[in-house]
Scaffold this motif. Structure first.
Motif, PDB file in Angstrom:
ATOM      1  N   LYS A  75       0.843  -1.215   0.000  1.00  8.43           N
ATOM      2  CA  LYS A  75       0.000   0.000   0.000  1.00  8.43           C
ATOM      3  C   LYS A  75       0.866   1.249   0.000  1.00  8.43           C
ATOM      4  O   LYS A  75       0.616   2.207  -0.727  1.00  8.43           O
ATOM      5  N   GLN A 111      -2.425 -13.804   5.070  1.00  7.61           N
ATOM      6  CA  GLN A 111      -3.692 -13.176   4.640  1.00  7.61           C
ATOM      7  C   GLN A 111      -3.397 -11.893   3.868  1.00  7.61           C
ATOM      8  O   GLN A 111      -3.943 -11.653   2.801  1.00  7.61           O
ATOM      9  N   ARG A 143      -1.963 -12.452   0.383  1.00  7.90           N
ATOM     10  CA  ARG A 143      -2.929 -12.803  -0.679  1.00  7.90           C
ATOM     11  C   ARG A 143      -3.449 -11.538  -1.343  1.00  7.90           C
ATOM     12  O   ARG A 143      -3.548 -11.461  -2.566  1.00  7.90           O
ATOM     13  N   TRP A 144      -3.767 -10.534  -0.536  1.00  5.37           N
ATOM     14  CA  TRP A 144      -4.235  -9.256  -1.088  1.00  5.37           C
ATOM     15  C   TRP A 144      -3.093  -8.564  -1.848  1.00  5.37           C
ATOM     16  O   TRP A 144      -3.296  -8.038  -2.947  1.00  5.37           O
ATOM     17  N   GLU A 145      -1.900  -8.597  -1.257  1.00  5.56           N
ATOM     18  CA  GLU A 145      -0.758  -7.894  -1.874  1.00  5.56           C
ATOM     19  C   GLU A 145      -0.442  -8.453  -3.266  1.00  5.56           C
ATOM     20  O   GLU A 145      -0.153  -7.701  -4.198  1.00  5.56           O
ATOM     21  N   ILE A 188      -2.347  -9.564  -5.465  1.00  7.60           N
ATOM     22  CA  ILE A 188      -3.299  -9.089  -6.482  1.00  7.60           C
ATOM     23  C   ILE A 188      -2.882  -7.697  -6.990  1.00  7.60           C
ATOM     24  O   ILE A 188      -3.233  -7.296  -8.079  1.00  7.60           O
ATOM     25  N   GLN A 189      -2.123  -6.969  -6.163  1.00  9.41           N
ATOM     26  CA  GLN A 189      -1.719  -5.604  -6.534  1.00  9.41           C
ATOM     27  C   GLN A 189      -0.492  -5.581  -7.450  1.00  9.41           C
ATOM     28  O   GLN A 189      -0.111  -4.527  -7.953  1.00  9.41           O
TER      29      GLN A 189
END
Ligand code: 5GP
Length: 189
Positions: A103, A148, A151-153, A155-156
């Motif tokens: 982020k 967790q 997994r989001w990272e 996608i970025q």
């Protein structure tokens, strides 16, 4: 000439720190920014070397006083890049490397569109988990939380200028050095 701002991001445990240390060892015109954090030091971590370990109050004062180039919360703690060191070194012509989470990296790009954003990925999720467990700095619950976030990272990754798989530290460091030395603007691919 002003130096280049290089941001190396990617999930916790992917080996960003090892790659950055190798780049710094080989490339004398590169400097790495030391972040501030409210996380407690791990055994062996030294204040002013691994991080500036500060309190939540101190961190929030720095945000208010605009002393942070970027900052984010990660697993309940603040992490941020002090503004002054990076600016001073870029002005002096050094390439400055930020080793930060995803982020924060994307926020840097908004402020410094010319920054080069590099995403380091692990060969697989299984490998990432193995590395996090092997390094032994976090307990099982924290490892799960970091997975967790990972997994989001992942996608970025497509929002970054460069995507590299960290399967060989020496090779990845050399690739990054090549990219730094040949890029005047950010490259896709
Ligand atoms: P750790 O607790 O493992 O040292 O760091 C947790 C995550 O925060 C890692 O992905 C690390 O790269 C990231 N991080 C470290 N310093 C900074 C920073 O200054 N800003 C941001 N946004 N993330 C950081």
């Amino acid at each position: 000439m002003r130096g280049k701002l290089i941001v190396i991001a990617g999930p916790s445990g992917v080996g960003k720190g090892t790659v950055v240390r190798e780049i710094i060892r080989l490339q004398k015109n590169c400097r790495v920014s030391i972040s501030a954090t409210t996380r407690k030091p791990r055994t062996g971590e030294v204040n002013g070397q691994h991080y500036y370990f500060i309190t939540k109050q101190e961190f929030e004062d720095k945000i208010r006083n605009k002393q942070m180039l970027e900052y984010e919360q990660y697993n309940g703690n603040y992490y941020g890049t002090p503004y002054e060191y990076t600016e001073k070194n870029l002005e002096a012509g050094f390439n400055v490397i930020l080793e930060i989470e995803v982020k924060g990296a994307l926020n840097v790009k908004k402020m410094y569109p010319q920054a080069l954003l590099i995403f380091l990925k692990s060969p697989s999720f299984a490998e990432l988990k193995k590395r996090l467990i092997y390094r032994g700095t976090e307990g099982p619950e924290e490892v799960e939380q970091r997975m967790q976030v990972a997994r989001w990272e992942m996608i970025q990754a497509e929002k970054f200028d460069i995507l590299l798989t960290n399967d060989d530290v020496g090779l990845v460091a050399k690739k990054i050095i090549d990219i730094i030395n040949r890029s005047s603007v950010s490259i896709k691919g």
